[in-house]
Design a protein around this motif. Structure first.
Motif, PDB file in Angstrom:
ATOM      1  N   THR A 117     -78.725  33.599 -80.507  1.00 57.91           N
ATOM      2  CA  THR A 117     -76.775  34.302 -80.672  1.00 57.91           C
ATOM      3  C   THR A 117     -76.629  35.468 -80.710  1.00 57.91           C
ATOM      4  OG1 THR A 117     -76.154  32.969 -82.141  1.00 57.91           O
ATOM      5  CG2 THR A 117     -75.528  32.136 -79.778  1.00 57.91           C
ATOM      6  N   ASP A 122     -72.416  38.683 -79.975  1.00 59.22           N
ATOM      7  CA  ASP A 122     -70.475  37.769 -79.146  1.00 59.22           C
ATOM      8  C   ASP A 122     -69.453  39.161 -78.840  1.00 59.22           C
ATOM      9  OD1 ASP A 122     -68.204  36.667 -79.777  1.00 59.22           O
ATOM     10  OD2 ASP A 122     -68.382  36.151 -81.723  1.00 59.22           O
ATOM     11  N   SER A 124     -66.766  38.777 -78.912  1.00 59.85           N
ATOM     12  CA  SER A 124     -65.042  38.688 -79.870  1.00 59.85           C
ATOM     13  C   SER A 124     -64.865  40.336 -80.248  1.00 59.85           C
ATOM     14  CB  SER A 124     -65.191  37.238 -79.900  1.00 59.85           C
ATOM     15  OG  SER A 124     -64.882  36.075 -79.540  1.00 59.85           O
ATOM     16  N   ARG A 202     -59.985  33.617 -71.487  1.00 55.14           N
ATOM     17  CA  ARG A 202     -60.264  33.785 -73.199  1.00 55.14           C
ATOM     18  C   ARG A 202     -59.883  35.144 -73.190  1.00 55.14           C
ATOM     19  NH1 ARG A 202     -60.301  28.649 -73.529  1.00 55.14           N
ATOM     20  NH2 ARG A 202     -62.040  27.385 -73.725  1.00 55.14           N
ATOM     21  N   SER A 204     -60.924  37.290 -75.758  1.00 53.98           N
ATOM     22  CA  SER A 204     -61.636  38.081 -75.379  1.00 53.98           C
ATOM     23  C   SER A 204     -61.971  38.315 -74.496  1.00 53.98           C
ATOM     24  CB  SER A 204     -63.212  37.405 -76.321  1.00 53.98           C
ATOM     25  OG  SER A 204     -63.300  36.850 -75.767  1.00 53.98           O
ATOM     26  N   TYR A 222     -71.802  34.082 -73.864  1.00 57.38           N
ATOM     27  CA  TYR A 222     -72.235  33.639 -75.248  1.00 57.38           C
ATOM     28  C   TYR A 222     -71.313  32.714 -75.745  1.00 57.38           C
ATOM     29  CZ  TYR A 222     -72.339  34.774 -80.450  1.00 57.38           C
ATOM     30  OH  TYR A 222     -72.094  34.611 -81.955  1.00 57.38           O
ATOM     31  N   GLN A 223     -70.105  32.402 -75.202  1.00 59.82           N
ATOM     32  CA  GLN A 223     -69.224  31.598 -75.613  1.00 59.82           C
ATOM     33  C   GLN A 223     -69.963  30.349 -74.704  1.00 59.82           C
ATOM     34  OE1 GLN A 223     -65.632  31.235 -73.603  1.00 59.82           O
ATOM     35  NE2 GLN A 223     -66.115  33.009 -72.185  1.00 59.82           N
ATOM     36  N   GLN A 226     -72.239  29.486 -78.299  1.00 59.90           N
ATOM     37  CA  GLN A 226     -71.487  29.158 -79.240  1.00 59.90           C
ATOM     38  C   GLN A 226     -71.506  27.196 -78.757  1.00 59.90           C
ATOM     39  OE1 GLN A 226     -69.104  31.882 -81.124  1.00 59.90           O
ATOM     40  NE2 GLN A 226     -67.769  30.461 -81.894  1.00 59.90           N
ATOM     41  N   ALA A 227     -70.419  26.922 -77.979  1.00 59.75           N
ATOM     42  CA  ALA A 227     -70.596  25.915 -77.367  1.00 59.75           C
ATOM     43  C   ALA A 227     -71.185  24.907 -77.718  1.00 59.75           C
ATOM     44  CB  ALA A 227     -69.491  25.842 -76.563  1.00 59.75           C
ATOM     45  N   GLN A 248     -62.291  33.979 -83.185  1.00 55.08           N
ATOM     46  CA  GLN A 248     -63.353  33.117 -82.467  1.00 55.08           C
ATOM     47  C   GLN A 248     -62.760  31.966 -82.230  1.00 55.08           C
ATOM     48  OE1 GLN A 248     -67.108  32.899 -82.837  1.00 55.08           O
ATOM     49  NE2 GLN A 248     -66.845  35.243 -83.172  1.00 55.08           N
ATOM     50  N   ASN A 251     -63.950  31.118 -78.372  1.00 54.16           N
ATOM     51  CA  ASN A 251     -65.366  30.362 -79.086  1.00 54.16           C
ATOM     52  C   ASN A 251     -65.387  28.971 -79.774  1.00 54.16           C
ATOM     53  OD1 ASN A 251     -66.411  32.556 -77.212  1.00 54.16           O
ATOM     54  ND2 ASN A 251     -67.266  33.302 -80.091  1.00 54.16           N
ATOM     55  N   SER A 254     -63.791  26.327 -76.219  1.00 51.31           N
ATOM     56  CA  SER A 254     -65.473  25.671 -75.150  1.00 51.31           C
ATOM     57  C   SER A 254     -65.962  25.064 -75.876  1.00 51.31           C
ATOM     58  CB  SER A 254     -65.563  27.546 -75.031  1.00 51.31           C
ATOM     59  OG  SER A 254     -65.396  28.648 -74.204  1.00 51.31           O
TER      60      SER A 254
END
Length: 478
Positions: A117, A122, A124, A202, A204, A222-223, A226-227, A248, A251, A254
């Motif tokens: 990642t 990110d 955020s 979101r 962000s 990215y999200q 992360q999910a 965060q 994320n 998500s």
């Protein structure tokens, strides 16, 4: 099922409930028993900020940690750390302390290095896109972060034991599962479970889309990754809880939605507060004000002094956030501090606890030696300092290795170290009191160096010219 809700923990579980203050106090004394004990204890310390979903699920978050519940078993909790740099910093410590608190309560924790990642970045909490990192740089950073996390976990295990049976601490890297994925296959399997409207909503994403720079597809995706990390850890390790900074939350949401769609199971997120400086700016690499946990970037002395210099109005909060000290002990520390704030006893205890966790007992001893040498002109401290400590303490100092010839004088030493100009001006700098060796002023240029006075037992001399110019001399062939 009702839609999950996000609310501040304190509004629902104890605030405004008659007679519940006594229950809370009992829960804090028995911080690791009962439905609210562990979570309530960390909420009281200020370590946990928000919880998601707060309610509306088949199984609510406190029930996961209720030892008295039927079928109770230890939980698995994870937090991610992207290797955008080669060291963790103080801003990461709260998430790590949160993991450690769960581990101390018998739960298993995972520190996830984002070796994959980090290639995307990110978005955020950021106003512009991160600088792109090539694959080899990310791999090197990931290796360094893994070593840093393992060192912190080892210090925690060795120096902060409390007699209880702890859970495990595991370090993983998400590149291990993304390397096996093919782009089209991944999008076909995962992409259909995410709705564009939800992702676009979101905070962000909205913030970046409205900025002059906009948002790249890599950042937007990215999200999703992360999910998927949360889903992977849920499937492989039974991980039901994700920790992260308060930036965060989107994320984490998500991840909850993705897992719930695929499995029908509920998972949870806990956010920790972001650490800021006195101006309110987030501490971190991107903000340019990071206090690093890697000794090569921030020495134990510098880390120690960062906390010693903390303002009085923040020290109690930081003792609760950054240490494992029981709340009654923190109250006692603050009572003593209020009586004699000039001694900075609360700040020193905070600094000692954090430095010991990050750098071990030897690192704390080093920080104290450097403090004595610099601020208390301690010759004893100088004599036992290593070359590394002196270089860390006097970062701008010139370092020289010189041979001690018979009859070497103060003037000879200053000139060989290029510390004074040639000729009468350099001579006068000594006679007029502008030169000291090992914190002792020398005014006779012709004085011959004496081992034990001008040259310390460790074979070093600390030469100071004026108020701020330091020179470290290592003597050879003593």
């Amino acid at each position: 099922m009702a839609a999950p809700m996000l609310r501040c923990f304190s509004r629902c579980w104890w605030s405004g409930t008659p007679g519940l203050s006594g229950v809370l106090a009992l829960g804090l004394r028995k911080a690791h028993s009962g439905a609210q004990g562990l979570l309530a204890a960390q909420k009281a310390r200020g370590l946990f900020k928000d919880f998601f979903p707060e309610r509306g699920t088949k199984l609510e978050l406190p029930q996961l940690f209720d030892r008295s519940a039927a079928g109770y078993s230890p939980q698995t909790i994870y937090c991610g750390f992207d290797p955008t740099g080669d060291s963790l910093h103080v801003g990461h410590l709260l998430a790590l302390l949160s993991l450690f608190h769960f581990q101390r309560a018998g739960h298993n924790v995972i520190a996830l290095v984002g070796g994959a990642t980090a290639r995307l970045g990110d978005p955020s909490g950021r106003t512009k896109e991160r600088e792109a990192l090539d694959a080899e740089r990310v791999r090197a950073n990931a290796r360094a972060l893994r070593l840093g996390l393992e060192a912190l976990a080892a210090n925690h295990q060795q120096l902060f034991t409390d007699g209880r049976t702890w859970g495990s601490f595991t370090v993983l890297d998400n590149s291990a599962w993304y390397q096996k994925q093919h782009l089209v296959d991944f999008l076909a399997a995962v992409g259909g479970h995410f709705r564009m409207g939800t992702l676009l909503s979101r905070l962000s994403v909205q913030t970046r889309l409205q900025s002059p720079e906009g948002m790249s597809l890599a950042e937007f995706f990215y999200q999703v990754l992360q999910a998927y990390d949360f889903y992977y850890l849920f499937q492989r390790y039974g991980c039901r809880v994700q920790l992260g900074g308060s930036d965060q939350l989107g994320n984490i949401m998500s991840g909850y939605e993705f897992i719930h769609k695929l499995t029908g199971e509920d998972v949870f997120g806990i956010t920790v507060p972001l650490i800021t400086n006195t101006t309110g700016a987030k501490l971190g690499k991107s903000a340019g004000n990071a206090v690093w946990l890697n000794r090569d970037k921030t020495s134990p002395f510098e880390l120690y002094q960062f906390f010693v210099r903390l303002q009085d109005d923040s020290v109690e909060r930081y003792l609760k956030l950054f240490t494992f000290l029981p709340l009654p002990e923190i109250d006692h520390i603050m009572q003593l501090h209020v009586k004699e704030p000039e001694k900075r006893s609360a700040q020193k205890r905070l600094a000692a606890e954090v430095t010991k966790l990050v750098h071990g007992r030897e690192g704390l001893d080093s920080a104290k030696r450097c403090t004595q040498a610099l601020y208390h002109s301690s010759i004893d401290a100088l004599e036992v300092m290593s070359d590394q400590e002196l270089k860390e303490l006097f970062k701008e100092a010139s370092f020289s290795e010189l041979v001690l010839d018979p009859g070497t004088s103060v003037l000879d030493t200053c000139r060989k170290a290029n510390a004074i100009p040639d000729g009468p001006r350099g001579y006068r700098m000594i006679t007029e009191g502008g030169v000291s060796i090992n914190h002792r002023q020398v005014t006779n240029p012709e004085c011959v160096l004496v081992v034990g006075q001008h040259i310390l037992k460790n074979g070093l001399s600390l030469l100071k010219i004026g108020k701020r110019n330091f020179y470290i001399i290592k003597w050879l062939q003593l």
